[in-house]
Design a protein around this motif. Sequence first.
Motif, PDB file in Angstrom:
ATOM      1  N   ARG A 103       0.199   2.961  -8.581  1.00  0.00           N
ATOM      2  CA  ARG A 103       1.475   3.627  -8.860  1.00  0.00           C
ATOM      3  C   ARG A 103       2.587   3.129  -7.932  1.00  0.00           C
ATOM      4  O   ARG A 103       3.292   3.881  -7.271  1.00  0.00           O
ATOM      5  N   LYS A 104       2.712   1.820  -7.964  1.00  0.00           N
ATOM      6  CA  LYS A 104       3.743   1.167  -7.175  1.00  0.00           C
ATOM      7  C   LYS A 104       4.871   0.735  -8.104  1.00  0.00           C
ATOM      8  O   LYS A 104       4.647   0.012  -9.065  1.00  0.00           O
ATOM      9  N   GLY A 105       6.071   1.188  -7.816  1.00  0.00           N
ATOM     10  CA  GLY A 105       7.201   0.886  -8.672  1.00  0.00           C
ATOM     11  C   GLY A 105       8.343   1.827  -8.366  1.00  0.00           C
ATOM     12  O   GLY A 105       8.568   2.192  -7.219  1.00  0.00           O
ATOM     13  N   ALA A 106       9.077   2.213  -9.387  1.00  0.00           N
ATOM     14  CA  ALA A 106      10.204   3.128  -9.211  1.00  0.00           C
ATOM     15  C   ALA A 106      10.242   4.085 -10.386  1.00  0.00           C
ATOM     16  O   ALA A 106       9.806   3.752 -11.492  1.00  0.00           O
ATOM     17  N   VAL A 107      10.770   5.270 -10.148  1.00  0.00           N
ATOM     18  CA  VAL A 107      10.896   6.266 -11.206  1.00  0.00           C
ATOM     19  C   VAL A 107      12.272   6.902 -11.111  1.00  0.00           C
ATOM     20  O   VAL A 107      12.762   7.175 -10.013  1.00  0.00           O
ATOM     21  N   SER A 108      12.903   7.096 -12.244  1.00  0.00           N
ATOM     22  CA  SER A 108      14.204   7.739 -12.295  1.00  0.00           C
ATOM     23  C   SER A 108      14.165   8.907 -13.263  1.00  0.00           C
ATOM     24  O   SER A 108      13.498   8.846 -14.301  1.00  0.00           O
ATOM     25  N   GLU A 464       9.273   2.324 -13.778  1.00  0.00           N
ATOM     26  CA  GLU A 464       9.337   0.863 -13.848  1.00  0.00           C
ATOM     27  C   GLU A 464       8.364   0.276 -12.833  1.00  0.00           C
ATOM     28  O   GLU A 464       8.486   0.522 -11.637  1.00  0.00           O
ATOM     29  N   PHE A 465       7.391  -0.496 -13.313  1.00  0.00           N
ATOM     30  CA  PHE A 465       6.339  -1.035 -12.458  1.00  0.00           C
ATOM     31  C   PHE A 465       6.526  -2.511 -12.141  1.00  0.00           C
ATOM     32  O   PHE A 465       5.711  -3.088 -11.440  1.00  0.00           O
ATOM     33  N   ALA A 466       7.611  -3.118 -12.627  1.00  0.00           N
ATOM     34  CA  ALA A 466       7.851  -4.531 -12.368  1.00  0.00           C
ATOM     35  C   ALA A 466       8.730  -4.731 -11.146  1.00  0.00           C
ATOM     36  O   ALA A 466       9.476  -5.707 -11.065  1.00  0.00           O
ATOM     37  N   VAL A 467       8.664  -3.823 -10.189  1.00  0.00           N
ATOM     38  CA  VAL A 467       9.434  -3.935  -8.954  1.00  0.00           C
ATOM     39  C   VAL A 467       8.485  -3.804  -7.771  1.00  0.00           C
ATOM     40  O   VAL A 467       7.473  -3.110  -7.842  1.00  0.00           O
ATOM     41  N   ASP A 468       8.828  -4.460  -6.673  1.00  0.00           N
ATOM     42  CA  ASP A 468       7.995  -4.432  -5.473  1.00  0.00           C
ATOM     43  C   ASP A 468       8.617  -3.617  -4.343  1.00  0.00           C
ATOM     44  O   ASP A 468       8.089  -3.571  -3.250  1.00  0.00           O
ATOM     45  N   ARG A 469       9.767  -3.013  -4.610  1.00  0.00           N
ATOM     46  CA  ARG A 469      10.410  -2.232  -3.564  1.00  0.00           C
ATOM     47  C   ARG A 469      10.146  -0.747  -3.792  1.00  0.00           C
ATOM     48  O   ARG A 469       9.704  -0.329  -4.853  1.00  0.00           O
ATOM     49  N   LEU A 470      10.483   0.033  -2.786  1.00  0.00           N
ATOM     50  CA  LEU A 470      10.147   1.452  -2.840  1.00  0.00           C
ATOM     51  C   LEU A 470      11.080   2.253  -3.732  1.00  0.00           C
ATOM     52  O   LEU A 470      10.700   3.283  -4.252  1.00  0.00           O
ATOM     53  N   GLY A 488      26.505  12.392 -16.045  1.00  0.00           N
ATOM     54  CA  GLY A 488      26.339  10.950 -16.038  1.00  0.00           C
ATOM     55  C   GLY A 488      25.762  10.407 -14.772  1.00  0.00           C
ATOM     56  O   GLY A 488      26.106   9.319 -14.348  1.00  0.00           O
ATOM     57  N   HIS A 489      24.902  11.139 -14.108  1.00  0.00           N
ATOM     58  CA  HIS A 489      24.295  10.641 -12.887  1.00  0.00           C
ATOM     59  C   HIS A 489      22.792  10.576 -13.081  1.00  0.00           C
ATOM     60  O   HIS A 489      22.179  11.511 -13.551  1.00  0.00           O
ATOM     61  N   GLY A 490      22.189   9.456 -12.708  1.00  0.00           N
ATOM     62  CA  GLY A 490      20.738   9.376 -12.716  1.00  0.00           C
ATOM     63  C   GLY A 490      20.230   9.548 -11.304  1.00  0.00           C
ATOM     64  O   GLY A 490      20.903   9.214 -10.339  1.00  0.00           O
ATOM     65  N   TYR A 491      19.031  10.071 -11.162  1.00  0.00           N
ATOM     66  CA  TYR A 491      18.471  10.319  -9.840  1.00  0.00           C
ATOM     67  C   TYR A 491      17.307   9.381  -9.603  1.00  0.00           C
ATOM     68  O   TYR A 491      16.349   9.361 -10.361  1.00  0.00           O
ATOM     69  N   ALA A 492      17.375   8.589  -8.560  1.00  0.00           N
ATOM     70  CA  ALA A 492      16.259   7.726  -8.170  1.00  0.00           C
ATOM     71  C   ALA A 492      15.315   8.540  -7.301  1.00  0.00           C
ATOM     72  O   ALA A 492      15.711   9.106  -6.302  1.00  0.00           O
ATOM     73  N   LEU A 493      14.065   8.582  -7.711  1.00  0.00           N
ATOM     74  CA  LEU A 493      13.070   9.357  -6.979  1.00  0.00           C
ATOM     75  C   LEU A 493      12.221   8.436  -6.122  1.00  0.00           C
ATOM     76  O   LEU A 493      12.245   7.212  -6.252  1.00  0.00           O
ATOM     77  N   ALA A 494      11.453   9.031  -5.241  1.00  0.00           N
ATOM     78  CA  ALA A 494      10.603   8.258  -4.336  1.00  0.00           C
ATOM     79  C   ALA A 494       9.530   7.526  -5.118  1.00  0.00           C
ATOM     80  O   ALA A 494       9.085   7.964  -6.169  1.00  0.00           O
ATOM     81  N   LEU A 495       9.098   6.420  -4.589  1.00  0.00           N
ATOM     82  CA  LEU A 495       8.098   5.610  -5.262  1.00  0.00           C
ATOM     83  C   LEU A 495       6.754   6.295  -5.369  1.00  0.00           C
ATOM     84  O   LEU A 495       5.992   6.064  -6.292  1.00  0.00           O
ATOM     85  N   ALA A 496       6.462   7.158  -4.455  1.00  0.00           N
ATOM     86  CA  ALA A 496       5.132   7.768  -4.427  1.00  0.00           C
ATOM     87  C   ALA A 496       4.917   8.736  -5.567  1.00  0.00           C
ATOM     88  O   ALA A 496       3.840   9.313  -5.681  1.00  0.00           O
ATOM     89  N   PHE A 497       5.918   8.922  -6.443  1.00  0.00           N
ATOM     90  CA  PHE A 497       5.804   9.826  -7.576  1.00  0.00           C
ATOM     91  C   PHE A 497       5.377  11.224  -7.136  1.00  0.00           C
ATOM     92  O   PHE A 497       4.320  11.713  -7.523  1.00  0.00           O
TER      93      PHE A 497
END
Length: 502
Positions: A103-108, A464-470, A488-497
């Motif tokens: 589960r390495k990637g990013a979630v919004s 999104e799992f095609a990223v290597d950053r947190l 109109g704002h999206g929230y970037a959440l921590a990588l650790a889900f």
Amino acid sequence: MPEASTSPRPQNEMDDVPFFDIQLPYELAINIFQYLDRKDLGRCAQVSKTWKVIAEDEVLWYRLCRQEGHLPESSISDYSCWKLIFQECRAKEHMLRTNWKNRKGAVSELEHVPDAVLCDVHSHDGVVIAGYTSGDVRVWDTRTWDYTAPFLDSEYEEDEPGMQPYVSFVRINSSLAVAAYEDGFLNIWDLRTGKYPIHRFEHDARIQALALSQEDATVATASAFDVVMLRPNDEGYWQIAAEFEVQKLVDYLEIVPDTGRYPVAVATAGDLVYLLKAEDSARTLHYVYGQPVTCLDVSANQAAFGVKSLGWVYEGNKILVYSLEAERCLSKLGNALGDFTCVNLRDSPPNLMVSGNMDRRVRIHDFRTDKIALSLSAHQLGVSAVQMDDWKIVSGGEEGLVSVWDYRMNQKLWEVHSRHPVRHLSFNSHSLITANVPYERVVRNTDLDFTAHRRHRGLIHAYEFAVDRLALQSTLPVCRSSADPTAGHGYALALAFPQDRS
């Protein structure tokens, strides 16, 4: 015929290739080598200089790329070294699989509409559409983090805020977005032109089911005892392509892919399953009195639906698989105590199908043996959404849990939780879309601020799992409505889900 070789041959090599104790023409040697996999080609390249030239021929590696599904739309002339392209594609595939497992990637979290509750969500190839109790319809493009159409507008009067009917259903494909409303209206948007509907259709009663073809511009709706198919003519004007009358209210409706000129749909109404062909009348595909259908999915040649067993002789709940061409039952799968609540035939690997059940289990069915290949105890309540590929299963439950499994290892990889039931999930090799839609579609405590409504409004997450950053550098934009400049704002959440239990 094999493709012509495009790789230059060394000047000191002969047209005849030494094959043990005989000499073969170069083209015939290529035809022999095409049956080897990448490991065997590597071994052959170590035999001699001549064999190395053959084993590294562009035709062979282009063919390997096509066989493994890499760059399927490319031609052999697009790249100069297909062996290197093949290695890069395999490395990317390995990276994505590792990111999924860890589960390495990013979630919004896609932004909500203030003072509104999520009603329905659908996605196609990373583009997400959502409908709300306020009548708003929003679209996000998670592939590019940008979207040309800022919002989808309706033709309701803007001087009546909050008076628009609820959105009942939304669907989207590569070019169209469709929304059905509680008052029986249907809006169709062209995603290339954006803001305003290109067609508007009205039913006399509430729309009970909506389907959109994933391949072309065909829309099907069910209202009262009528099923209508809409599509544009050669001049681009939308019209009724077919209309059918059924005996009961429709529960599920799907358009069959790749049917050519005439659209075909499958509809279930209680214990009846209809095959609806545009050039024909409604045909009964399946009917057993008192055994209602509980879920439906279709592929180009088959239809799969769950059947609830009732009556004096209880046979267990099953999934029936029908041939759409022969119009006969091919398989009767499963024998469960609970109702089958979801089935995914279209996205499953060949000869396999995945289903979810009220007994909290996810099952993989094998058409070759008509047996259950794997059964997983996946959720605390019933399974509400499920999809699989060649190595993993993603399932969603009524309790709000999204679980990811490596079914070859019979192992749960990870899970995330939100308050509301999972009503939609869709994934490909590098991304995952999930939607938690509330049972109750009423905004409570409307006099409080936005954060107080989070527990009631529902959630949409884009992974999104095609990223290597947190975390992502930029947030996921939402399509804005002119009536609400603050949305109109999206929230970037921590990588650790982290588990969201709000």
